[in-house]
Structures are given as C-alpha cells and as structure tokens.
Design a protein around this motif. Structure first.
Motif, PDB file in Angstrom:
ATOM      1  N   ALA A 212      10.506   7.210  18.425  1.00  0.00           N
ATOM      2  CA  ALA A 212      10.258   8.624  18.166  1.00  0.00           C
ATOM      3  C   ALA A 212       8.858   8.809  17.590  1.00  0.00           C
ATOM      4  CB  ALA A 212      11.316   9.160  17.207  1.00  0.00           C
ATOM      5  N   ARG A 213       8.348   9.986  17.681  1.00  0.00           N
ATOM      6  CA  ARG A 213       6.990  10.270  17.230  1.00  0.00           C
ATOM      7  C   ARG A 213       7.030  11.279  16.075  1.00  0.00           C
ATOM      8  NH1 ARG A 213       6.051   6.107  19.384  1.00  0.00           N
ATOM      9  NH2 ARG A 213       5.022   5.783  21.394  1.00  0.00           N
ATOM     10  N   HIS A 214       7.802  10.936  15.030  1.00  0.00           N
ATOM     11  CA  HIS A 214       7.961  11.871  13.915  1.00  0.00           C
ATOM     12  C   HIS A 214       6.670  12.032  13.116  1.00  0.00           C
ATOM     13  CE1 HIS A 214      12.109  11.989  14.948  1.00  0.00           C
ATOM     14  NE2 HIS A 214      12.381  10.749  14.554  1.00  0.00           N
ATOM     15  N   PHE A 215       5.960  10.937  12.872  1.00  0.00           N
ATOM     16  CA  PHE A 215       4.717  11.049  12.101  1.00  0.00           C
ATOM     17  C   PHE A 215       3.614  11.692  12.940  1.00  0.00           C
ATOM     18  CE2 PHE A 215       6.824   7.610   9.657  1.00  0.00           C
ATOM     19  CZ  PHE A 215       6.801   8.218   8.419  1.00  0.00           C
ATOM     20  N   ALA A 216       3.645  11.499  14.238  1.00  0.00           N
ATOM     21  CA  ALA A 216       2.682  12.196  15.097  1.00  0.00           C
ATOM     22  C   ALA A 216       2.911  13.702  15.024  1.00  0.00           C
ATOM     23  CB  ALA A 216       2.814  11.703  16.540  1.00  0.00           C
ATOM     24  N   GLU A 217       4.179  14.117  14.983  1.00  0.00           N
ATOM     25  CA  GLU A 217       4.487  15.541  14.839  1.00  0.00           C
ATOM     26  C   GLU A 217       4.046  16.052  13.474  1.00  0.00           C
ATOM     27  OE1 GLU A 217       8.623  15.863  15.526  1.00  0.00           O
ATOM     28  OE2 GLU A 217       8.520  15.260  17.646  1.00  0.00           O
ATOM     29  N   ALA A 218       4.224  15.227  12.427  1.00  0.00           N
ATOM     30  CA  ALA A 218       3.796  15.640  11.087  1.00  0.00           C
ATOM     31  C   ALA A 218       2.284  15.827  11.033  1.00  0.00           C
ATOM     32  CB  ALA A 218       4.248  14.600  10.061  1.00  0.00           C
ATOM     33  N   LEU A 219       1.542  14.892  11.647  1.00  0.00           N
ATOM     34  CA  LEU A 219       0.084  15.007  11.656  1.00  0.00           C
ATOM     35  C   LEU A 219      -0.351  16.258  12.415  1.00  0.00           C
ATOM     36  CD1 LEU A 219      -2.718  13.835  11.053  1.00  0.00           C
ATOM     37  CD2 LEU A 219      -2.514  12.479  13.155  1.00  0.00           C
ATOM     38  N   ALA A 220       0.278  16.538  13.533  1.00  0.00           N
ATOM     39  CA  ALA A 220      -0.076  17.732  14.299  1.00  0.00           C
ATOM     40  C   ALA A 220       0.202  18.998  13.496  1.00  0.00           C
ATOM     41  CB  ALA A 220       0.702  17.750  15.621  1.00  0.00           C
ATOM     42  N   CYS A 262      10.314  -0.418   4.701  1.00  0.00           N
ATOM     43  CA  CYS A 262       9.394  -1.361   5.347  1.00  0.00           C
ATOM     44  C   CYS A 262      10.135  -2.553   5.939  1.00  0.00           C
ATOM     45  CB  CYS A 262       8.344  -1.820   4.338  1.00  0.00           C
ATOM     46  SG  CYS A 262       7.191  -0.501   3.848  1.00  0.00           S
ATOM     47  N   GLN A 263      11.253  -2.950   5.331  1.00  0.00           N
ATOM     48  CA  GLN A 263      12.023  -4.049   5.908  1.00  0.00           C
ATOM     49  C   GLN A 263      12.727  -3.621   7.196  1.00  0.00           C
ATOM     50  OE1 GLN A 263      14.696  -5.479   2.887  1.00  0.00           O
ATOM     51  NE2 GLN A 263      13.035  -6.195   1.535  1.00  0.00           N
ATOM     52  N   ARG A 264      13.213  -2.402   7.226  1.00  0.00           N
ATOM     53  CA  ARG A 264      13.913  -1.909   8.419  1.00  0.00           C
ATOM     54  C   ARG A 264      12.946  -1.605   9.548  1.00  0.00           C
ATOM     55  NH1 ARG A 264      17.971   3.375   8.610  1.00  0.00           N
ATOM     56  NH2 ARG A 264      18.340   3.318  10.879  1.00  0.00           N
ATOM     57  N   PHE A 265      11.745  -1.156   9.175  1.00  0.00           N
ATOM     58  CA  PHE A 265      10.725  -0.813  10.192  1.00  0.00           C
ATOM     59  C   PHE A 265       9.464  -1.610   9.880  1.00  0.00           C
ATOM     60  CE2 PHE A 265      13.355   2.973   9.452  1.00  0.00           C
ATOM     61  CZ  PHE A 265      13.894   3.155  10.719  1.00  0.00           C
ATOM     62  N   PRO A 266       9.401  -2.865  10.320  1.00  0.00           N
ATOM     63  CA  PRO A 266       8.277  -3.741   9.947  1.00  0.00           C
ATOM     64  C   PRO A 266       6.923  -3.218  10.398  1.00  0.00           C
ATOM     65  CG  PRO A 266      10.097  -5.000  10.923  1.00  0.00           C
ATOM     66  CD  PRO A 266      10.411  -3.569  11.134  1.00  0.00           C
ATOM     67  N   ARG A 267       6.895  -2.380  11.416  1.00  0.00           N
ATOM     68  CA  ARG A 267       5.594  -1.912  11.890  1.00  0.00           C
ATOM     69  C   ARG A 267       4.869  -1.050  10.849  1.00  0.00           C
ATOM     70  NH1 ARG A 267       9.619   0.724  14.614  1.00  0.00           N
ATOM     71  NH2 ARG A 267       9.709   3.008  14.537  1.00  0.00           N
ATOM     72  N   PHE A 268       5.615  -0.563   9.807  1.00  0.00           N
ATOM     73  CA  PHE A 268       4.990   0.228   8.758  1.00  0.00           C
ATOM     74  C   PHE A 268       4.586  -0.621   7.551  1.00  0.00           C
ATOM     75  CE2 PHE A 268       7.677   3.420  10.928  1.00  0.00           C
ATOM     76  CZ  PHE A 268       6.692   4.339  11.265  1.00  0.00           C
ATOM     77  N   ASP A 310      -0.340   5.854  13.725  1.00  0.00           N
ATOM     78  CA  ASP A 310      -0.773   4.696  14.478  1.00  0.00           C
ATOM     79  C   ASP A 310       0.241   3.565  14.368  1.00  0.00           C
ATOM     80  OD1 ASP A 310      -3.010   6.136  15.123  1.00  0.00           O
ATOM     81  OD2 ASP A 310      -4.302   5.172  13.644  1.00  0.00           O
ATOM     82  N   ALA A 311       0.808   3.372  13.195  1.00  0.00           N
ATOM     83  CA  ALA A 311       1.822   2.341  13.031  1.00  0.00           C
ATOM     84  C   ALA A 311       3.084   2.684  13.831  1.00  0.00           C
ATOM     85  CB  ALA A 311       2.160   2.171  11.555  1.00  0.00           C
ATOM     86  N   GLU A 312       3.395   3.956  13.925  1.00  0.00           N
ATOM     87  CA  GLU A 312       4.564   4.410  14.667  1.00  0.00           C
ATOM     88  C   GLU A 312       4.457   4.079  16.134  1.00  0.00           C
ATOM     89  OE1 GLU A 312       6.987   8.507  14.204  1.00  0.00           O
ATOM     90  OE2 GLU A 312       4.975   8.734  15.050  1.00  0.00           O
ATOM     91  N   ARG A 313       3.250   4.022  16.674  1.00  0.00           N
ATOM     92  CA  ARG A 313       3.031   3.734  18.084  1.00  0.00           C
ATOM     93  C   ARG A 313       3.231   2.263  18.420  1.00  0.00           C
ATOM     94  NH1 ARG A 313      -2.535   7.241  19.063  1.00  0.00           N
ATOM     95  NH2 ARG A 313      -1.554   9.324  19.106  1.00  0.00           N
ATOM     96  N   GLU A 314       3.146   1.405  17.424  1.00  0.00           N
ATOM     97  CA  GLU A 314       3.256  -0.035  17.692  1.00  0.00           C
ATOM     98  C   GLU A 314       4.669  -0.405  18.085  1.00  0.00           C
ATOM     99  OE1 GLU A 314       1.868  -2.121  14.307  1.00  0.00           O
ATOM    100  OE2 GLU A 314      -0.125  -1.214  14.312  1.00  0.00           O
ATOM    101  N   THR A 315       4.798  -1.415  18.954  1.00  0.00           N
ATOM    102  CA  THR A 315       6.123  -1.879  19.338  1.00  0.00           C
ATOM    103  C   THR A 315       6.698  -2.772  18.257  1.00  0.00           C
ATOM    104  OG1 THR A 315       5.131  -3.765  20.476  1.00  0.00           O
ATOM    105  CG2 THR A 315       5.580  -1.796  21.789  1.00  0.00           C
ATOM    106  N   ARG A 316       7.988  -2.972  18.316  1.00  0.00           N
ATOM    107  CA  ARG A 316       8.637  -3.816  17.324  1.00  0.00           C
ATOM    108  C   ARG A 316       8.296  -5.277  17.551  1.00  0.00           C
ATOM    109  NH1 ARG A 316      14.078  -1.230  15.342  1.00  0.00           N
ATOM    110  NH2 ARG A 316      13.662   0.943  15.829  1.00  0.00           N
TER     111      ARG A 316
END
Length: 316
Positions: A212-220, A262-268, A310-316
């Motif tokens: 999902a692109r939740h942080f991209a929506e927040a930035l917009a 951060c443990q659940r979503f390592p990309r962050f 940017d971190a949200e765009r990264e794959t797991r």
C-alpha cells in the motif's frame, strides 16, 4: 515510372498513326475576346499528353486587369463534379499589383476518373469570371478550354494478342499457407512474441502483492495544504503522517510501538531516527502545546514523509 513511360509511348504512337492532319488538337484553345478593362489573360498547364486515370491536373490563369477592377468572387468556378470523368477539387485565388494594374492568379486543380481503352482526347471546359469597376459596366474575363490526350493503363491491342504476350502478373507472389516451411515461419514469428510477453510478466509480476502507498498519500496531502506557519496547519500535516502509520499497521501506532513496527516492517528500519523524531515532535505539538524545535517544522515533517514514502516503495 514504368506506367508513365508506357502511357507516353502509347500517346506518341497514336499521334503518329493519325498523321499530322488528323491529330487531335491538344493544349489551350484560342483565347476568346475579352471585355474592356481586361488587360491580358495568361495560361499555364501541364503537358497535354500522357495523362492517365487518377492524375491531378493543375491549370493556372493569370488575369491582368485595370487597377480599379475588383474580382467578383461569386463568379469563380465551384469545386464539384463536372462530368463523369472529371472533378474540380480545388480553387485558389491570389492577387498582386503590377505595372499594368493588378493581376489575379486563379489556380484550379482537377482529377480524372476515366479509364479509356485507347488514347482519347479530353477537354477541360473554359469558364468566365467577372470584375466590378466603379462607374463602368462590369468586365468579363473569358478563360479558354484546355485539351489533352489521355492514355490507357493497358494498350487496347494487348488483350487481342493471345498467347504472344505474357499476361499481367502481381508484383509479389501471394503467400500460401500450404507451402512447405510455413510452420517454421509461423514459429519464427510467434516465439519472439511469446518471449517478450514472458519477459514482461517476469518484470512486472502482476500476481505479486503490492505494498500500500499510505505514506505516499500522506506526503501528497501535506504538499496539497497551504504553506502557512500556523499551529493548526502543522497539526493537520502531522495527522496525515499519523494516519499513514495507522493504515500501514491496521491500528493506532504510538511512540511505544515503534520497535514492534520496525520489526514487522523491516523496510522502515533505516528510517528509525526519522520515526523517533516524528513521534517526539508530535508529542511536543499535541501534548505540550509547543512547536517542534526546528527552524522550519513544516519542511522537517515533509522530509520525514519523503523518507517514509521511499522506504514504503522498497520490497520486502
């Protein structure tokens, strides 16, 4: 080019066969008498022979009139079908001053539709145009007719020569699916297409679950807000980022939940410092009722939102 040379040869041959006295009159007809005020009528046309079906014929008339004469445009010939073999497709008019008065140039474009079996003579009819003169009767300029020789695409005698001449053949032999080797040709055509389709599927992997692109929506949403320094506007911007955290996890996220996040979503994990800064600034704004300790809190928040997007765009 071959067709043109063939048509020209037919025309010249037909002219020699008829003899000089019997040759059809080609080119411009004798110029008719003109009214007073018409100084001169000059004509220009393509060659009067070797024309074939579908050709466009451009005839130009240059009419020199007295300086006080004005063309009545309603008298110009119309664009229309003239005969079953001829159509007037374009009518163009231009004018310029000359030493003798002024000159009107009328350019007419015709197209032929006839397919004669032998060389025939065709005539493009003449026409008249009128000019208005102050305190004087109108003047009429009479354009002469133009005749030309139209050639057939195929000689009239070709069809009568029987086996002595090779019949017309297509330029390229048509492809036959029954011919041997068509399977290899079909495979050579389909395999590159299948390979390209497979590469696109591997590249984009439409079956892969997208983040999902939740942080991209927040930035917009932050960038869509008016850029003011009021605490209310800054609080609204902070709420957009908070909503990005909450939607990513599926529940409300607080400062105490950052480790689990951060443990659940390592990309962050690489944004841990920015995340801690965000929650510290949020507490200062909402609970201590003080502005964050930054030179430009709005710019600092936007920079954090960019890192999270940017971190949200990264794959797991």
């Amino acid at each position: 080019m071959i067709r043109r040379n063939w048509a020209l040869l037919l025309t010249l041959t037909a002219g020699l066969a008829h003899g000089a006295d019997e040759a059809p009159p080609l080119g411009w007809a004798e110029s008719p008498a003109q009214d007073a005020g018409i100084v001169a009528v000059d004509t220009q046309a393509p060659r009067p022979f070797g024309q074939v079906v579908g050709d466009r014929l451009v005839l130009t008339y240059r009419i020199t009139v007295a300086s006080d004469a004005t063309l009545q445009r309603a008298s110009l010939p119309l664009r229309r079908r003239i005969d079953d073999w001829l159509e007037r497709q374009e009518v163009e008019v231009s004018t310029r001053r000359t030493d003798d008065g002024q000159q009107y140039t009328i350019t007419l474009t015709y197209q032929t539709f006839d397919t004669p079996l032998g060389v025939t003579t065709k005539t493009v009819p003449g026409f008249e145009v009128r000019f208005r003169r102050p305190d004087q009767p109108p003047a009429t300029a009479r354009m002469p007719a133009w005749s030309f020789a139209q050639s057939p695409l195929l000689s009239e005698t070709v069809a009568d020569e029987g086996e002595n001449i090779v019949s017309m053949q297509p330029d390229v032999e048509p492809f036959s699916a029954r011919r041997r080797g068509h399977t290899a040709l079909l495979a050579a055509s389909v395999l590159p297409l299948a390979g390209g389709l497979g590469w696109l599927l591997w590249l984009y992997q439409p079956w892969r679950r997208r983040h999902a692109r939740h942080f991209a929506e927040a930035l917009a949403a932050i960038r869509a807000q008016p850029r003011t320094s009021s605490p209310e506007a800054l609080a609204a911007a902070f709420r957009h980022v908070h909503r990005g955290f909450d939607r990513t996890v599926g529940q409300a996220v607080f400062a105490a939940d950052v480790d689990a996040f951060c443990q659940r979503f390592p990309r962050f994990a690489a944004c841990r410092e920015e995340i801690d800064t965000f929650f510290a600034d949020s507490r200062r704004l909402f609970f201590d009722e003080q502005m964050p300790d930054h030179g430009d809190p709005r710019a600092a928040l936007e920079a954090i939102a960019v890192r999270l997007r940017d971190a949200e765009r990264e794959t797991r």
